[in-house]
Design a protein around this motif. Sequence first.
Motif, PDB file in Angstrom:
ATOM      1  N   PHE A  76     -42.452  -3.036  26.110  1.00  0.00           N
ATOM      2  CA  PHE A  76     -41.459  -3.242  27.162  1.00  0.00           C
ATOM      3  C   PHE A  76     -40.631  -4.491  26.875  1.00  0.00           C
ATOM      4  CE2 PHE A  76     -39.620  -2.972  31.310  1.00  0.00           C
ATOM      5  CZ  PHE A  76     -39.411  -4.287  31.694  1.00  0.00           C
ATOM      6  N   SER A  77     -41.313  -5.564  26.487  1.00  0.00           N
ATOM      7  CA  SER A  77     -40.606  -6.812  26.205  1.00  0.00           C
ATOM      8  C   SER A  77     -39.632  -6.649  25.044  1.00  0.00           C
ATOM      9  CB  SER A  77     -41.609  -7.927  25.896  1.00  0.00           C
ATOM     10  OG  SER A  77     -40.952  -9.127  25.589  1.00  0.00           O
ATOM     11  N   GLU A  78     -40.043  -5.954  23.989  1.00  0.00           N
ATOM     12  CA  GLU A  78     -39.180  -5.737  22.832  1.00  0.00           C
ATOM     13  C   GLU A  78     -37.937  -4.938  23.212  1.00  0.00           C
ATOM     14  OE1 GLU A  78     -41.552  -3.860  19.898  1.00  0.00           O
ATOM     15  OE2 GLU A  78     -42.602  -5.694  19.289  1.00  0.00           O
ATOM     16  N   LEU A  79     -38.128  -3.859  24.000  1.00  0.00           N
ATOM     17  CA  LEU A  79     -36.998  -3.024  24.391  1.00  0.00           C
ATOM     18  C   LEU A  79     -36.072  -3.767  25.354  1.00  0.00           C
ATOM     19  CD1 LEU A  79     -38.816   0.404  24.851  1.00  0.00           C
ATOM     20  CD2 LEU A  79     -37.295  -0.275  22.982  1.00  0.00           C
ATOM     21  N   ARG A  80     -36.676  -4.566  26.240  1.00  0.00           N
ATOM     22  CA  ARG A  80     -35.862  -5.327  27.188  1.00  0.00           C
ATOM     23  C   ARG A  80     -34.971  -6.321  26.439  1.00  0.00           C
ATOM     24  NH1 ARG A  80     -35.917 -10.237  28.997  1.00  0.00           N
ATOM     25  NH2 ARG A  80     -37.956 -10.747  28.108  1.00  0.00           N
ATOM     26  N   HIS A 103     -45.865  -8.780  30.285  1.00  0.00           N
ATOM     27  CA  HIS A 103     -47.013  -9.509  29.736  1.00  0.00           C
ATOM     28  C   HIS A 103     -48.210  -8.605  29.447  1.00  0.00           C
ATOM     29  CE1 HIS A 103     -45.076 -13.403  30.349  1.00  0.00           C
ATOM     30  NE2 HIS A 103     -44.647 -12.932  31.508  1.00  0.00           N
ATOM     31  N   GLY A 104     -48.014  -7.285  29.543  1.00  0.00           N
ATOM     32  CA  GLY A 104     -49.062  -6.358  29.178  1.00  0.00           C
ATOM     33  C   GLY A 104     -50.221  -6.278  30.147  1.00  0.00           C
ATOM     34  N   GLU A 105     -50.031  -6.736  31.356  1.00  0.00           N
ATOM     35  CA  GLU A 105     -51.106  -6.669  32.353  1.00  0.00           C
ATOM     36  C   GLU A 105     -51.358  -5.227  32.765  1.00  0.00           C
ATOM     37  OE1 GLU A 105     -50.190  -9.266  35.564  1.00  0.00           O
ATOM     38  OE2 GLU A 105     -49.973 -11.034  34.282  1.00  0.00           O
ATOM     39  N   VAL A 106     -50.288  -4.416  32.791  1.00  0.00           N
ATOM     40  CA  VAL A 106     -50.410  -2.971  33.020  1.00  0.00           C
ATOM     41  C   VAL A 106     -49.441  -2.275  32.073  1.00  0.00           C
ATOM     42  CG1 VAL A 106     -51.106  -3.185  35.443  1.00  0.00           C
ATOM     43  CG2 VAL A 106     -48.688  -3.028  34.870  1.00  0.00           C
ATOM     44  N   ALA A 107     -49.697  -1.003  31.781  1.00  0.00           N
ATOM     45  CA  ALA A 107     -48.826  -0.246  30.886  1.00  0.00           C
ATOM     46  C   ALA A 107     -47.508   0.090  31.587  1.00  0.00           C
ATOM     47  CB  ALA A 107     -49.523   1.029  30.433  1.00  0.00           C
ATOM     48  N   ASP A 148     -44.122   2.092  32.591  1.00  0.00           N
ATOM     49  CA  ASP A 148     -43.804   3.486  32.853  1.00  0.00           C
ATOM     50  C   ASP A 148     -43.026   4.076  31.684  1.00  0.00           C
ATOM     51  OD1 ASP A 148     -43.418   5.761  34.940  1.00  0.00           O
ATOM     52  OD2 ASP A 148     -41.392   5.332  34.224  1.00  0.00           O
ATOM     53  N   GLY A 149     -43.393   5.289  31.267  1.00  0.00           N
ATOM     54  CA  GLY A 149     -42.755   5.913  30.119  1.00  0.00           C
ATOM     55  C   GLY A 149     -41.281   6.167  30.314  1.00  0.00           C
ATOM     56  N   ALA A 150     -40.887   6.572  31.539  1.00  0.00           N
ATOM     57  CA  ALA A 150     -39.477   6.833  31.801  1.00  0.00           C
ATOM     58  C   ALA A 150     -38.664   5.548  31.713  1.00  0.00           C
ATOM     59  CB  ALA A 150     -39.314   7.476  33.179  1.00  0.00           C
ATOM     60  N   ALA A 151     -39.251   4.449  32.183  1.00  0.00           N
ATOM     61  CA  ALA A 151     -38.569   3.161  32.111  1.00  0.00           C
ATOM     62  C   ALA A 151     -38.376   2.745  30.661  1.00  0.00           C
ATOM     63  CB  ALA A 151     -39.362   2.102  32.873  1.00  0.00           C
ATOM     64  N   LEU A 152     -39.402   2.956  29.824  1.00  0.00           N
ATOM     65  CA  LEU A 152     -39.277   2.625  28.408  1.00  0.00           C
ATOM     66  C   LEU A 152     -38.186   3.461  27.743  1.00  0.00           C
ATOM     67  CD1 LEU A 152     -43.043   2.309  27.360  1.00  0.00           C
ATOM     68  CD2 LEU A 152     -41.404   0.453  27.792  1.00  0.00           C
ATOM     69  N   ALA A 153     -38.103   4.726  28.126  1.00  0.00           N
ATOM     70  CA  ALA A 153     -37.097   5.610  27.540  1.00  0.00           C
ATOM     71  C   ALA A 153     -35.688   5.148  27.912  1.00  0.00           C
ATOM     72  CB  ALA A 153     -37.324   7.048  27.992  1.00  0.00           C
ATOM     73  N   ARG A 154     -35.535   4.721  29.154  1.00  0.00           N
ATOM     74  CA  ARG A 154     -34.216   4.250  29.593  1.00  0.00           C
ATOM     75  C   ARG A 154     -33.813   2.984  28.848  1.00  0.00           C
ATOM     76  NH1 ARG A 154     -35.817   4.978  35.914  1.00  0.00           N
ATOM     77  NH2 ARG A 154     -35.838   7.262  35.942  1.00  0.00           N
ATOM     78  N   LEU A 155     -34.765   2.060  28.674  1.00  0.00           N
ATOM     79  CA  LEU A 155     -34.469   0.840  27.939  1.00  0.00           C
ATOM     80  C   LEU A 155     -34.161   1.147  26.481  1.00  0.00           C
ATOM     81  CD1 LEU A 155     -37.094  -1.741  29.265  1.00  0.00           C
ATOM     82  CD2 LEU A 155     -34.647  -1.663  29.738  1.00  0.00           C
ATOM     83  N   ARG A 156     -34.858   2.132  25.936  1.00  0.00           N
ATOM     84  CA  ARG A 156     -34.636   2.500  24.541  1.00  0.00           C
ATOM     85  C   ARG A 156     -33.215   3.018  24.347  1.00  0.00           C
ATOM     86  NH1 ARG A 156     -38.750   5.423  24.244  1.00  0.00           N
ATOM     87  NH2 ARG A 156     -40.208   3.769  23.642  1.00  0.00           N
TER      88      ARG A 156
END
Length: 413
Positions: free
Chosen positions: A4-8, A34-38, A40-48
């Motif tokens: 998430f941090s990398e994509l952000r 900070h990796g405390e929880v995984a 959301d896949g949809a959020a990662l896709a949007r950032l990607r």
Amino acid sequence: MTEFSELRRAAALSLNEAAALLGISKSSVYRWEHGEVAADGAALARLRRLGEPRLPLGDFRFIDLFAGIGGLRRGFEAIGGRCVFTSEWDRFAERTYRANFRDGPEHLFAGDITKVDPASIPDHDVLLAGFPCQPFSIAGVSKKNALGRAHGFACEAQGTLFFDVARIIQAKRPKVVLLENVRNLLSHDRGNTFRVIRSVLTEELGYRIDHRVIDARSFVPQHRERIFIAAVRDDLGLDAELQTLQIPPVEAGPRLGSILHREDGSEHDPQFLDEDGRVQARYTLSDHLWGYLQAYAEKHRAKGNGFGFGLTGPDDVARTLSARYHKDGSEILVDQGPGRNPRRLTPRECARLMGFERPDGSDFVIPVSDTQAYRQFGNSVVVPVVAAVARHLRPLILRAVAVGEVLDAVAAE
């Protein structure tokens, strides 16, 4: 570092911007970061999608309203924009415009903007408009407020050409808007005109705006102040910042000699120069006109007024070129030395003074009479100023288009 941090970071978003864009809480973004929880896949896709390389040079679309001879267009084509629609009502300006731009069948040209249906305008990312400043009638607004009747831009701006800009913005929702006008727009009608424009853009149409007055003297040998108003659609979460644009100091700007014909036989421009390479005699003021201008200036000087002609030499900076220059050329007269009456600038020199071509250039096509050419250049923008504004706004434009694509994708899900 989490995915998430990398994509952000690749999307150049702050934590707060990511939360707003993805529609989640700031605390959730912090835990994903900070990796405390995984995440959301949809959020990662949007950032990607947002972080992917996109919009190569030449791949954002803009429209050119109140286009004149295309000064705003030149600035935005210089950063890779593609013009898809032009509106200009003056047939002589249209002739000059068409002579200098070669458009394909996908480009549409319209005349009177007041008669244009916004539905006929192609979709676009950026709207450019150097609209004329007409009086804004806001009479009756207080009465409507007292009666509890609603009013918006269709009330306050109706009857002005800004209304036509506003209705197109409302219908087409461009991501970025750039408006240009005279500096006096800020003080016109005791500030009411600018108040209406600001209110319409921000409160009625939902845009974030910034404005700045820029003197073209930093770029060309002419004192010419104009206001630029940049606006970005509020839902994109971006700011239109013009105050951070770096402008060269006016003291370091060029002088008039840089745009004047050389007159040493090395320049060939039969449209404006004679066989010896000197400016044609028709641009030198007659004895009658020169005598009149001197007498007029002396009369006002005796009264303590500052009215008069502007006699300039190669080391000077000119006054503002106006649309009335064809009448007597009084605001910018070129000193031709002892024993000779001064002369007007040629239309070619006006093209250089307004930045439509290089200081020593002669490639801008001027297919109209001198009278029409003077009107066109006097009504135009200074191209290097627009180019500087466009370069400054380009990262915002690309970001706005990219964010808009993500929002469209989210809405479609």
